[in-house]
Enzyme design. Structure first.
Site, PDB file in Angstrom:
ATOM      1  N   ASP A  34      22.750 -21.829  -3.219  1.00  0.00           N
ATOM      2  CA  ASP A  34      22.393 -21.743  -4.640  1.00  0.00           C
ATOM      3  C   ASP A  34      21.379 -20.617  -4.849  1.00  0.00           C
ATOM      4  OD1 ASP A  34      22.400 -22.264  -7.341  1.00  0.00           O
ATOM      5  OD2 ASP A  34      21.016 -23.967  -7.220  1.00  0.00           O
ATOM      6  N   PHE A  83      24.350 -13.950  -8.290  1.00  0.00           N
ATOM      7  CA  PHE A  83      23.959 -12.574  -7.974  1.00  0.00           C
ATOM      8  C   PHE A  83      23.601 -11.769  -9.222  1.00  0.00           C
ATOM      9  CE2 PHE A  83      26.121 -12.198  -3.512  1.00  0.00           C
ATOM     10  CZ  PHE A  83      25.149 -13.035  -2.985  1.00  0.00           C
TER      11      PHE A  83
END
Length: 446
Positions: free
Chosen positions: A311, A64
């Site tokens: 992912d 993130f």
């Protein structure tokens, strides 16, 4: 906290689909029954007739990008996209800036998530060649595990000292998650094609450069070390059919010491897609052949592969539009992961029960996550409702990623997420964010 009553749902849970109602009170699942009546007039009632109720998905591998890389993404933007895609909990990776390779830096990330995340959260601690003392301080009940880059690292996170690797595998009580690609093999392949093409290496050569051999060498070596030391090893994002034969299905997941994951993009794309998608499907490990894609799905269905993840790893379009050597690997996926899997269901390739097993139940088992991943009385009410017959097209206008692009742009999905509950709160409802979430730090039964 307002009670929520979900009526007439097709409940997908623990290998079965049954029609029934689910009552949510005080953030938890209070009752599951064939029929339930509202206990008070202010209970929010959702008529789910024809829709399918699943436990919220648990994504065990996301990037993130916060702190330090927030021009690409941040915890708030990407967790919001995840919730809209039916993912209610995530485990984020340590290769941010700074890297989460000390307890203090790891806790800084937890602090950010506590303030801004829309989904439940945990973070991987990052291993390096020189932080074994910090690794041994990590509390296994409060942290998802340790991430080791055995190839394709950023910063100083490539762990390539054999003595250090063996020491980490021998001493840590944490679950070790590993990115497995052999750097020497990749370097040799890359030099060959640089000599041939210079700066203009075709994107289609990515799976030849980051080859099956590179993946297999690294995965098999990690497994040998885990068997030698007794470490608990989880191999991230398998990309080759050959690697699937390194893993077994001869015991229940809870008893396995060595496990594996497959990602959405490796189940969806093949090397044929580089012609049209280019760098938008450039990931590490690389998307490979149709035979690899088919083999990964087969291993997922027969339980050699244990979990599905994304992912999710966004970059800006400007970054991705570079030539091969400078175009970073990775792409955004959390908003579209579940609906992509449901597309495979529509094609007869996987059942709804298996999707829930691999994307909700099994991550909870594998990481020993407390009170999540199932629709069970007393468990946290992380829930997702999906309509299997509500087609929509992925467009820039409906993307929630901060990077504002997707490899799925133009794709028509037959299914959509209609409601997402995080800890009993209806956060997402019919394409809108209904309430601010009340996410929690994941805890672990270890």
């Amino acid at each position: 906290m307002k009670a929520v009553l979900i009526k007439n749902a097709n409940i997908v849970n623990e290998g079965k689909i049954v029609k029934g109602d689910v009552l949510v009170q005080d953030g938890r699942i209070a009752e599951i029954s064939e029929t339930i009546s509202a206990k008070s007039s202010d209970t929010k009632v959702i008529d789910a007739d024809g829709s399918y109720l699943m436990p919220g998905m648990i994504d065990d591998q996301v990037h993130f990008r916060e702190p330090g890389l927030t021009h690409k993404a941040d915890i708030e933007s990407e967790s919001k996209a995840a919730v809209a895609g039916g993912i209610t909990s995530f485990i984020e990776m340590p290769n941010t800036i700074p890297q989460a390779t000390t307890i203090e830096l790891l806790e800084d990330k937890f602090d950010i998530a506590a303030k801004t995340s829309w989904a439940n959260y945990s973070f991987m601690f990052g291993g390096t060649n020189d932080n074994i003392d910090e690794i041994l301080k990590v509390d296994p009940q409060k942290v998802a595990g340790i991430k080791l880059f055995l190839g394709s690292s950023t910063g100083n996170m490539l762990v390539d000292n054999p003595k250090v690797l063996e020491e980490i595998f021998s001493k840590t009580k944490l679950l070790i998650s590993a990115h497995c690609e052999d750097e020497a093999t990749i370097k040799q392949n890359l030099e060959k094609y640089k000599a041939e093409y210079g700066e203009d290496i075709p994107m289609e050569l990515h799976p030849i450069i980051r080859s099956e051999e590179a993946c297999y060498i690294s995965s098999s070596n990690a497994i040998k070390l885990a068997k030698k030391t007794g470490a608990r090893l989880h191999v991230f994002h398998l990309s080759t059919e050959k690697e699937t034969h390194l893993f077994s299905n001869n015991k229940p997941l809870a008893e396995k010491q060595i496990t594996a994951e497959v990602c959405i993009h490796h189940l969806w794309f093949t090397d044929e897609d580089y012609k049209t998608k280019g760098s938008k499907i450039k990931w590490n490990p690389a998307v490979k052949t149709q035979n690899d894609r088919d083999g990964l799905l087969k291993a997922l269905l027969d339980d050699r592969i244990d979990v599905i993840a994304t992912d999710h790893a966004p970059h800006t379009l400007e970054e991705k539009n570079n030539k091969y050597l400078n175009a970073p690997s990775g792409g955004p996926l959390v908003q579209h992961a579940l609906v992509a899997l449901l597309e495979l269901y529509h094609k007869g390739k996987i059942t709804l029960e298996k999707i829930v097993e691999k994307f909700a139940h099994n991550p909870a088992i594998l990481f020993q996550i407390k009170e999540r991943g199932y629709i069970r009385k007393g468990y946290k009410a992380d829930l997702v409702l999906v309509d299997l017959n509500s087609p929509w097209t992925v467009k820039k206008e409906n993307l929630l990623y901060k990077c504002q692009w997707s490899p799925f742009e133009g794709t028509i999905f037959k299914s959509r997420v209609t409601h997402t509950l995080v800890n009993g709160v209806v956060v997402y409802e019919n394409t809108k964010f209904a309430n601010k979430s009340n996410p929690e730090r994941l805890t672990f039964n270890r």
